[in-house]
Design a protein around this motif. Structure first.
Motif, PDB file in Angstrom:
ATOM      1  N   GLU A  51       5.981  -0.296 -11.622  1.00 24.76           N
ATOM      2  CA  GLU A  51       6.843   1.113 -12.539  1.00 24.76           C
ATOM      3  C   GLU A  51       6.587   0.447 -14.433  1.00 24.76           C
ATOM      4  N   ILE A  52       5.813  -0.399 -14.057  1.00 30.94           N
ATOM      5  CA  ILE A  52       5.119  -1.026 -15.443  1.00 30.94           C
ATOM      6  C   ILE A  52       4.256  -0.694 -16.551  1.00 30.94           C
ATOM      7  N   CYS A  53       3.332  -0.147 -14.482  1.00 36.47           N
ATOM      8  CA  CYS A  53       2.060   0.526 -14.402  1.00 36.47           C
ATOM      9  C   CYS A  53       2.098   2.283 -14.590  1.00 36.47           C
ATOM     10  N   VAL A  54       3.508   2.554 -14.542  1.00 31.67           N
ATOM     11  CA  VAL A  54       3.793   3.918 -14.642  1.00 31.67           C
ATOM     12  C   VAL A  54       4.192   4.282 -16.222  1.00 31.67           C
ATOM     13  N   TRP A  71       8.067  -4.371  -4.661  1.00 25.99           N
ATOM     14  CA  TRP A  71       6.271  -4.232  -5.537  1.00 25.99           C
ATOM     15  C   TRP A  71       6.797  -2.658  -6.258  1.00 25.99           C
ATOM     16  N   GLU A  72       7.627  -1.815  -5.926  1.00 28.62           N
ATOM     17  CA  GLU A  72       8.083  -0.809  -7.445  1.00 28.62           C
ATOM     18  C   GLU A  72       7.971  -1.258  -8.789  1.00 28.62           C
ATOM     19  N   TRP A 115       0.741  -0.996   0.349  1.00 27.53           N
ATOM     20  CA  TRP A 115      -0.318   0.116   0.114  1.00 27.53           C
ATOM     21  C   TRP A 115       0.945   1.385   0.242  1.00 27.53           C
ATOM     22  N   SER A 116       2.124   1.397   0.738  1.00 25.06           N
ATOM     23  CA  SER A 116       3.383   2.364   0.573  1.00 25.06           C
ATOM     24  C   SER A 116       3.426   3.290  -0.745  1.00 25.06           C
ATOM     25  N   VAL A 117       3.866   2.075  -1.018  1.00 26.74           N
ATOM     26  CA  VAL A 117       4.060   2.031  -2.935  1.00 26.74           C
ATOM     27  C   VAL A 117       3.032   2.345  -4.013  1.00 26.74           C
TER      28      VAL A 117
END
Length: 594
Positions: free
Chosen positions: A580-583, A575-576, A269-271
């Motif tokens: 990154e792929i989604c961003v 999780w990042e 959730w933090s990410v």
């Protein structure tokens, strides 16, 4: 080739709710349960337990009983989803719920016995070679069993779940399945089920989408008091169980059931919270393209291009099989089998349940998929999502009964992974900028759903339970909590959201799985990480993927990911990678539409 749009349940138990075969199955199940009760009673009476063999034998019996019970439960679930007013199926549901209660009581008694074995004897016992297969689940039972409740207390709670708890969940499903919506579509007034009306969210005509959205809100409003009662009763019962068990944190049980730690969930959730802006920007850009300053909720699922051809069911099946073949031969052959053997109920008619699902039939090694196929790409993805669940069931086919029980967060990984395969194969074949934008948009909708919509569900449910501890929560307050959660999770980037999301989101009413929200976001980001590995290794990765799914019922998720991927999921770094792929998808969408 033509594929059947109706599933085949007769191949499992011929005759539907009047099936003699099914009656025989229930009789067998009753015998299994009687044997389990006697075995647990005998086991409990032993002064000392220092031999692993009888425990292993009992665990085998419990596993077989679980498989038979799952088979029965899935069959009746399928019967009621295709016809919610099947009175014979309703009666059968009551009988199975009673069986489930007996099964849980027997298991509760066994867990208490295991929890009370003195530590020194337990350390020696659990290392017995006969128990190697069950070491994880036995340890889990021992560590997470509340010994404060007496046998009578455990039995009372199990009995109360039949009519005082699970029945509210069944009532919710029956109620929402019986509701009808009158909407004008393409110049014709139509009576639709809730599921058919929800499908209109991706209709190419904004007028239809808007009318469907507001009509559904009105329909929900008419029955909001009834839905508020159902939700309050489900939550109230759950909280009483927690109180009697000494549980203060409402997330304790969901986290244990998903076999993850709070540290893992918080890292995820933090990410998600850190990367809201790229998806808010995507929503704003899409809204501008549609001529509005902000994204209207009823336009969220709208196609990005004006002319979208309808997809026939046969075309969808062919497309799915073809795209699955890019990943591996096993997945391709599995999909062919599912379509050819009548595993899927896809017909578009109004007397159906509103919600898609995949039901596992572990005794016969099959699955059944339920949905309403309306001819859109969104429907294709829904079908793919459920096929992903079915493939997970297939991967567990050779696993024994008790170790087949995998956590929801991994279940949602398998379904999302199947969607990723379709998106990737489709993006590789794009021939125009317009087609690429369409696919990127569909992919980004899933990112928004998991990073914003699911986050809003989590926030709503967390806050609702805190208020429910103090007393009943009114429908008016539920609407306020829902709106506040949506505004926070979407960073204010969604206009005219559904106030009644708490009504039509079935996951709040699933009595077997509290907080069925974060597993979707977990599965989504985890699936992206797995898919990156698949891209590196090609078709040979399918074997690794099957091994990961096969192991998903016999260890914690932290251990599962470390074993098969060598990653630490308690760290935000993990999780990042998926984020990154989604961003990048969001940034590419902005660039292509500039």
């Amino acid at each position: 080739m033509p594929y059947e749009v109706n599933w085949d349940l007769d191949s499992i138990f011929r005759g539907g709710s009047k099936s003699d075969q099914f009656s025989n199955h229930l009789n067998e199940l009753e015998v299994y349960l009687h044997t389990i009760k006697e075995s647990v009673a005998s086991f409990s009476a032993l002064p000392l337990i220092d031999d692993g063999a009888p425990i292993a034998e009992l665990m085998n019996k419990i596993g077989e009983t679980h498989i038979h019970l799952s088979q029965a439960n899935s069959f009746v679930t399928c019967l009621l989803s295709q016809h919610s007013k099947d009175s014979d199926a309703v009666t059968l549901r009551g009988k199975i719920v009673s069986f489930e209660s007996d099964f849980k009581i027997a298991l509760s008694k066994l867990k208490v016995v295991l929890a009370n074995i003195e530590q020194e004897r337990w350390v020696s016992l659990i290392e017995a070679k006969e128990l190697a297969h069950y070491k994880f689940i036995l340890t889990d039972w021992r560590e997470n069993t509340n010994t404060a409740l007496s046998d009578d207390g455990q039995s009372l709670i199990a009995d109360l779940t039949v009519d005082g708890y699970h029945s509210w969940g069944h009532f919710y499903n029956a109620l929402i399945s019986s509701m009808k919506v009158h909407i004008e579509v393409d110049g014709n007034e139509k009576q639709l089920s809730i599921g058919q009306a929800i499908n209109l969210r991706s209709h190419p005509d904004e007028k239809v989408r808007k009318e469907a959205h507001h009509t559904l809100e009105t329909v929900y409003e008419e029955k909001e008091e009834m839905f508020a009662k159902i939700l309050n009763h489900i939550a109230g019962f759950r909280l009483q169980i927690y109180e009697h068990s000494g549980i203060e944190n409402v997330l304790e049980i969901p986290l244990k059931e998903n076999r993850i730690t709070e540290k893992t969930m918080n890292a995820m959730w933090s990410v998600v919270k850190q990367y809201k802006d790229p998806f808010s920007n995507y929503l704003k850009r899409k809204a501008e393209m549609m001529g509005t300053p902000s994204m209207k909720a009823y336009n969220f699922w709208a196609p990005i291009i004006n002319e979208i051809p309808k997809i026939q069911y046969d075309e969808a099946a062919t497309l799915i099989i073809d795209h699955f073949s890019h990943f591996g031969n096993g997945l391709e052959m599995f999909a062919k089998h599912a379509f050819n053997e009548g595993w899927i109920e896809a017909e578009d008619h109004d007397n159906k349940s509103a919600f898609p699902f995949c039901a596992s039939f572990p005794l016969t090694g099959e699955s059944r998929i339920f949905m309403t196929f309306g001819g859109t790409f969104l429907n294709v993805l829904t079908l793919v999502h459920e096929l992903g669940h079915a493939f997970h069931n297939y991967a567990m086919k050779s696993v024994d009964g008790l170790n087949k029980q995998y956590p929801m967060c991994i279940a949602e990984t398998a379904s999302t992974f199947a969607e990723m395969i379709i998106f990737d194969a489709a993006l590789e074949k794009v021939q125009s900028k317009e087609e690429k934008l369409f696919l990127l948009d569909e992919k980004l909708k899933r990112s928004v759903m998991n990073f914003m919509n699911i986050h809003s569900r989590f926030l709503f449910e967390e806050r609702f339970y805190e208020e429910r501890k103090k007393g009943l929560v009114s429908s008016r307050r539920l609407n306020q909590l829902m709106n506040e959660a949506i505004q926070e999770a979407y960073h204010g980037s969604l206009d005219e959201p559904s106030t009644y999301s708490w009504v039509w989101t079935p996951h709040y009413y699933i009595t077997q799985s509290p907080f069925y929200n974060f597993p979707y976001t977990f599965g989504y980001l985890f699936a992206l990480g797995i898919f990156a590995k698949a891209k590196e290794k090609g078709k040979e990765f399918e074997k690794d993927y099957l091994n990961l799914l096969k192991d998903s019922g016999r260890m914690t998720v932290e251990d599962l990911v470390m074993k098969h991927l060598g990653e630490d999921i308690t760290s935000t770094d993990f999780w990042e990678k998926g984020m990154e792929i989604c961003v990048k998808d969001a940034e590419e969408f902005i660039t292509l539409t500039s």
